[in-house]
Design an enzyme around this catalytic site. Structure first.
Site, PDB file in Angstrom:
ATOM      1  N   ASP A  20      -0.298  34.017   7.262  1.00 19.19           N
ATOM      2  CA  ASP A  20      -1.156  34.475   6.185  1.00 19.19           C
ATOM      3  C   ASP A  20      -1.075  33.432   5.056  1.00 19.19           C
ATOM      4  O   ASP A  20      -0.217  32.538   5.093  1.00 19.19           O
ATOM      5  CB  ASP A  20      -0.646  35.845   5.731  1.00 19.19           C
ATOM      6  N   ASP A 198       2.466  39.338   4.654  1.00 15.34           N
ATOM      7  CA  ASP A 198       3.128  40.081   3.575  1.00 15.34           C
ATOM      8  C   ASP A 198       2.443  41.386   3.188  1.00 15.34           C
ATOM      9  O   ASP A 198       2.933  42.096   2.317  1.00 15.34           O
ATOM     10  CB  ASP A 198       3.196  39.214   2.320  1.00 15.34           C
TER      11      ASP A 198
END
Length: 257
Positions: A20, A198
């Site tokens: 990410d 996350d």
């Protein structure tokens, strides 16, 4: 060392390293336009890109924005899948489908919904629109109050709502990070995989790692406020980059040992 990491180090040419961007490579900041990759990021990723089969960033951001904010154009073999996989940046070239027609409807409808809510910010992401409450006096209560009207507006426009930490993103349906990662693993005939993320949008990618049948590692770099199952938990972008650097160290040590 987890078995997935052992497989990556033993056979780096077959490894896909998926990441990410926000909260994983870049620290979370109040204004998304101010986000930039951790200072160690470009060098670590460039080093890793020379060693593994592929490095792929799977992000909700526009792919070109992630490349710019990450100073990533020089990472060998890097692929960036933007807008949860709808866009693809590779070797300086961007491919993407037409903009969803429902986006104009939500761009017009969101400002009245958030009028009077101090600290709420609307982010135009070109192929999606995000409503951020991080700067509100009570970010979670403000987010909760917006869930239902934002979902109704998205439904009218034929869009999906992607929830995250203090953000609701309205985007085209039919793609998520898990689908994007799974397709990339098949494309590259991967033999092992790591994915680090996350937030809630990364859970689909974590599930894709588990469903792939490959030796795999999921790495969570987010807040303890989210209850996430992952093989490893690290402390934000510094923890992610430290892990990636250690993988590079282990691969290079194996080649010279």
């Amino acid at each position: 060392m987890p078995d997935g990491l052992k497989a990556i180090v033993a056979d780096p040419g077959g490894a896909v390293i998926g990441l990410d961007f926000d909260g994983t490579l870049s620290p979370i900041v109040p204004d998304p336009a101010a986000a930039r990759i951790h200072p160690d990021g470009p060098a670590v990723l460039a080093r890793l890109g020379e060693l593994v089969g592929a490095v792929v960033i799977v992000t909700g951001r526009p792919a070109a924005t992630a490349v710019e904010y990450g100073s990533l154009a020089g990472v060998p073999g890097l692929v960036v899948l933007g807008h949860y996989g709808l866009e693809r940046w590779e070797a300086g070239s961007l491919t993407a489908p037409p903009v969803h027609p429902g986006l104009e409807r939500v761009k017009a409808g969101l400002p009245p919904l958030v009028a009077g809510l101090d600290g709420v910010r609307i982010e135009d992401k070109e192929r999606a629109v995000a409503v951020h409450t991080r700067q509100a006096a009570d970010p979670q209560a403000t987010l909760d109050a917006l869930r239902e009207p934002v979902a109704a507006l998205a439904a009218e426009a034929g869009l999906a709502v992607e929830p995250g930490k203090f953000v609701l993103e309205l985007r085209p349906p039919g793609m998520d990070k898990g689908m994007a990662l799974s397709a990339f693993l098949r494309e590259r005939a991967a033999r092992s995989v790591l994915f680090a993320g996350d937030d809630l949008g990364d859970l689909a990618a974590f599930a894709a790692v588990r469903a792939s049948g490959l030796p795999g590692v999921t790495v969570f770099s987010g807040s303890s406020e989210l209850d996430v199952e992952a093989d490893l938990v690290v402390d934000g972008p510094p923890g992610v980059l430290g892990l990636l650097a250690s993988i590079a160290d282990a691969v290079e040590s194996g080649r010279t040992g």
